[in-house]
Motif scaffolding. Structure first.
Motif, mmCIF file in Angstrom:
data_model
loop_
_atom_site.group_PDB
_atom_site.id
_atom_site.type_symbol
_atom_site.label_atom_id
_atom_site.label_comp_id
_atom_site.label_asym_id
_atom_site.label_seq_id
_atom_site.Cartn_x
_atom_site.Cartn_y
_atom_site.Cartn_z
ATOM 1 N N ASP A 49 0.838 -1.203 0.000
ATOM 2 C CA ASP A 49 0.000 0.000 0.000
ATOM 3 C C ASP A 49 0.874 1.255 0.000
ATOM 4 O O ASP A 49 0.565 2.235 -0.701
ATOM 5 C CB ASP A 49 -0.916 0.011 1.220
ATOM 6 N N ARG A 50 1.944 1.220 0.788
ATOM 7 C CA ARG A 50 2.864 2.356 0.832
ATOM 8 C C ARG A 50 3.533 2.547 -0.527
ATOM 9 O O ARG A 50 3.684 3.684 -1.000
ATOM 10 C CB ARG A 50 3.917 2.119 1.918
ATOM 11 N N LEU A 51 3.910 1.444 -1.169
ATOM 12 C CA LEU A 51 4.524 1.522 -2.493
ATOM 13 C C LEU A 51 3.545 2.114 -3.506
ATOM 14 O O LEU A 51 3.919 2.960 -4.329
ATOM 15 C CB LEU A 51 4.969 0.130 -2.947
ATOM 16 N N ALA A 52 2.291 1.680 -3.431
ATOM 17 C CA ALA A 52 1.273 2.201 -4.353
ATOM 18 C C ALA A 52 1.080 3.705 -4.147
ATOM 19 O O ALA A 52 0.921 4.465 -5.118
ATOM 20 C CB ALA A 52 -0.047 1.466 -4.146
ATOM 21 N N ALA A 53 1.116 4.143 -2.883
ATOM 22 C CA ALA A 53 0.982 5.570 -2.591
ATOM 23 C C ALA A 53 2.161 6.355 -3.170
ATOM 24 O O ALA A 53 1.994 7.464 -3.699
ATOM 25 C CB ALA A 53 0.885 5.792 -1.083
ATOM 26 N N LEU A 54 3.361 5.784 -3.088
ATOM 27 C CA LEU A 54 4.542 6.443 -3.651
ATOM 28 C C LEU A 54 4.470 6.520 -5.169
ATOM 29 O O LEU A 54 4.868 7.527 -5.773
ATOM 30 C CB LEU A 54 5.812 5.695 -3.226
ATOM 31 N N VAL A 55 3.948 5.469 -5.786
ATOM 32 C CA VAL A 55 3.796 5.471 -7.242
ATOM 33 C C VAL A 55 2.847 6.585 -7.670
ATOM 34 O O VAL A 55 3.109 7.332 -8.633
ATOM 35 C CB VAL A 55 3.276 4.096 -7.731
ATOM 36 N N ILE A 56 1.738 6.723 -6.949
ATOM 37 C CA ILE A 56 0.766 7.780 -7.260
ATOM 38 C C ILE A 56 1.391 9.157 -7.044
ATOM 39 O O ILE A 56 1.203 10.076 -7.852
ATOM 40 C CB ILE A 56 -0.499 7.613 -6.393
ATOM 41 N N ALA A 57 2.137 9.294 -5.944
ATOM 42 C CA ALA A 57 2.796 10.574 -5.667
ATOM 43 C C ALA A 57 3.795 10.930 -6.766
ATOM 44 O O ALA A 57 3.889 12.094 -7.182
ATOM 45 C CB ALA A 57 3.506 10.506 -4.314
ATOM 46 N N LEU A 58 4.521 9.925 -7.251
ATOM 47 C CA LEU A 58 5.467 10.175 -8.347
ATOM 48 C C LEU A 58 4.749 10.556 -9.632
ATOM 49 O O LEU A 58 5.220 11.416 -10.388
ATOM 50 C CB LEU A 58 6.346 8.943 -8.574
ATOM 51 N N GLU A 59 3.618 9.939 -9.885
ATOM 52 C CA GLU A 59 2.837 10.300 -11.070
ATOM 53 C C GLU A 59 2.366 11.749 -10.984
ATOM 54 O O GLU A 59 2.384 12.475 -11.984
ATOM 55 C CB GLU A 59 1.640 9.358 -11.201
ATOM 56 N N ASP A 60 1.961 12.142 -9.766
ATOM 57 C CA ASP A 60 1.547 13.542 -9.573
ATOM 58 C C ASP A 60 2.727 14.483 -9.776
ATOM 59 O O ASP A 60 2.592 15.554 -10.402
ATOM 60 C CB ASP A 60 0.965 13.727 -8.165
ATOM 61 N N ILE A 61 3.894 14.096 -9.246
ATOM 62 C CA ILE A 61 5.097 14.918 -9.410
ATOM 63 C C ILE A 61 5.458 15.039 -10.891
ATOM 64 O O ILE A 61 5.805 16.122 -11.382
ATOM 65 C CB ILE A 61 6.275 14.298 -8.625
ATOM 66 N N ASP A 62 5.392 13.918 -11.610
ATOM 67 C CA ASP A 62 5.711 13.944 -13.043
ATOM 68 C C ASP A 62 4.755 14.863 -13.799
ATOM 69 O O ASP A 62 5.167 15.547 -14.750
ATOM 70 C CB ASP A 62 5.656 12.524 -13.617
ATOM 71 N N ALA A 63 3.501 14.869 -13.386
ATOM 72 C CA ALA A 63 2.530 15.764 -14.030
ATOM 73 C C ALA A 63 2.895 17.221 -13.744
ATOM 74 O O ALA A 63 2.796 18.084 -14.639
ATOM 75 C CB ALA A 63 1.126 15.452 -13.521
ATOM 76 N N GLN A 64 3.344 17.497 -12.514
ATOM 77 C CA GLN A 64 3.775 18.865 -12.178
ATOM 78 C C GLN A 64 5.001 19.257 -12.984
ATOM 79 O O GLN A 64 5.097 20.382 -13.483
ATOM 80 C CB GLN A 64 4.103 18.951 -10.684
ATOM 81 N N VAL A 65 5.937 18.337 -13.108
ATOM 82 C CA VAL A 65 7.155 18.610 -13.878
ATOM 83 C C VAL A 65 6.802 18.922 -15.326
ATOM 84 O O VAL A 65 7.312 19.886 -15.914
ATOM 85 C CB VAL A 65 8.121 17.401 -13.809
ATOM 86 N N ALA A 66 5.913 18.095 -15.901
ATOM 87 C CA ALA A 66 5.512 18.320 -17.296
ATOM 88 C C ALA A 66 4.837 19.675 -17.459
ATOM 89 O O ALA A 66 5.096 20.399 -18.436
ATOM 90 C CB ALA A 66 4.577 17.195 -17.747
ATOM 91 N N ARG A 67 3.974 20.031 -16.501
ATOM 92 C CA ARG A 67 3.283 21.321 -16.584
ATOM 93 C C ARG A 67 4.267 22.480 -16.457
ATOM 94 O O ARG A 67 4.202 23.452 -17.226
ATOM 95 C CB ARG A 67 2.226 21.404 -15.485
ATOM 96 N N LEU A 68 5.179 22.378 -15.491
ATOM 97 C CA LEU A 68 6.158 23.452 -15.286
ATOM 98 C C LEU A 68 7.096 23.586 -16.483
ATOM 99 O O LEU A 68 7.423 24.701 -16.916
ATOM 100 C CB LEU A 68 6.965 23.188 -14.011
ATOM 101 N N GLU A 69 7.543 22.446 -17.023
ATOM 102 C CA GLU A 69 8.426 22.498 -18.195
ATOM 103 C C GLU A 69 7.706 23.119 -19.382
ATOM 104 O O GLU A 69 8.313 23.878 -20.171
ATOM 105 C CB GLU A 69 8.910 21.090 -18.539
ATOM 106 N N SER A 70 6.420 22.820 -19.509
ATOM 107 C CA SER A 70 5.637 23.407 -20.592
ATOM 108 C C SER A 70 5.520 24.924 -20.416
ATOM 109 O O SER A 70 5.640 25.694 -21.385
ATOM 110 C CB SER A 70 4.244 22.770 -20.634
ATOM 111 N N GLU A 71 5.304 25.349 -19.153
ATOM 112 C CA GLU A 71 5.200 26.800 -18.896
ATOM 113 C C GLU A 71 6.534 27.483 -19.144
ATOM 114 O O GLU A 71 6.577 28.586 -19.722
ATOM 115 C CB GLU A 71 4.745 27.031 -17.460
#
Length: 243
Positions: A49-71
């Protein structure tokens, strides 16, 4: 009801087998190996469960990175466009002032975005490290879980093997008993859990209660082949070896 000594011996063996089968059933339901498996399984589930939470958190971080890089990319494109206009020499003084002001604003915006992006990337690196460590933990627990399952299965198979042997012997004994005696035994076992027990001195081997002198005298006076019962628990009392 009468029961010769051979029947009484068979009934005693039956009672001992049923007691052993009861212990085997309890052991099968309370295997230490099962408890160990359950413990590792709970740890594995928690780690997964902790691993799954980390995977989701990383996906959210990657989405932030993509958005910031686009900006950041968008700001750079606007800066390039404005600089080209400045370098073209075709803008009037008013446009020149506006372009210079916009470039200053874009530079501040780009600097702010890049600082935020750096923070997010650092956070991503931290989460990625946690994910790798958690994956290692999950893999280790998966190995432990497989080992615990094997130990549990082997222990259960051992119990089942003995239980099968005792059940087969029980079935053999039942066929040798007088039907009325077997039926009485089964009814009593269903009622109190103990169908028959040896009389141990003054004590019933079933309920472990000492009988008073009057009951003992009555039992002693009964013929050896007479079926007598404990006045407390009603189990068939087997006077094998004398009482």
């Amino acid at each position: 009801m009468k029961a010769d000594m051979a029947q009484q011996h068979s009934l005693l063996e039956l009672a001992e087998l049923d007691a052993e089968l009861g212990r085997l059933n309890h052991r099968a339901a309370n295997l230490p190996e099962q408890q160990a498996y359950d413990k590792v399984q709970a740890e594995h589930r928690e780690a997964a469960d902790r691993l799954a939470a980390l995977v989701i958190a990383l996906e959210d971080i990657d989405a932030q990175v993509a958005r910031l890089e686009s900006e950041v990319d968008g700001v750079r494109q606007r800066e390039d466009r404005d600089r080209k206009l400045l370098d073209s020499g075709t803008v009037n003084p008013k446009q020149l002032e506006e372009l210079q002001h916009e470039l200053e604003t874009l530079e501040r915006r780009q600097s702010s975005l890049e600082d935020t992006l750096l923070e997010v990337m650092e956070r991503r690196e931290q989460l990625a490290g946690e994910q790798a460590g958690q994956q290692t933990k999950v893999d280790g627990l998966q190995h432990d879980l497989a080992a615990a399952a094997q130990a549990r299965n082997e222990a259960l198979a051992e119990v089942e093997d003995v239980r099968g042997q005792r059940a087969a012997r029980r079935a053999e004994i039942i066929t040798t008993l007088d039907q009325a005696l077997a039926a009485l035994y089964e009814r009593q076992r269903a009622t109190s859990g103990v169908g028959a027990a040896r009389l141990l001195g003054r004590r019933c081997g079933g309920c472990r209660i000492e009988l008073d002198r009057g009951e003992l005298a009555r039992i002693s006076a009964a013929p050896d082949d007479e079926v007598v019962r404990c006045p407390e628990c009603q189990a068939i009392l087997l006077r094998i070896g004398g009482a």
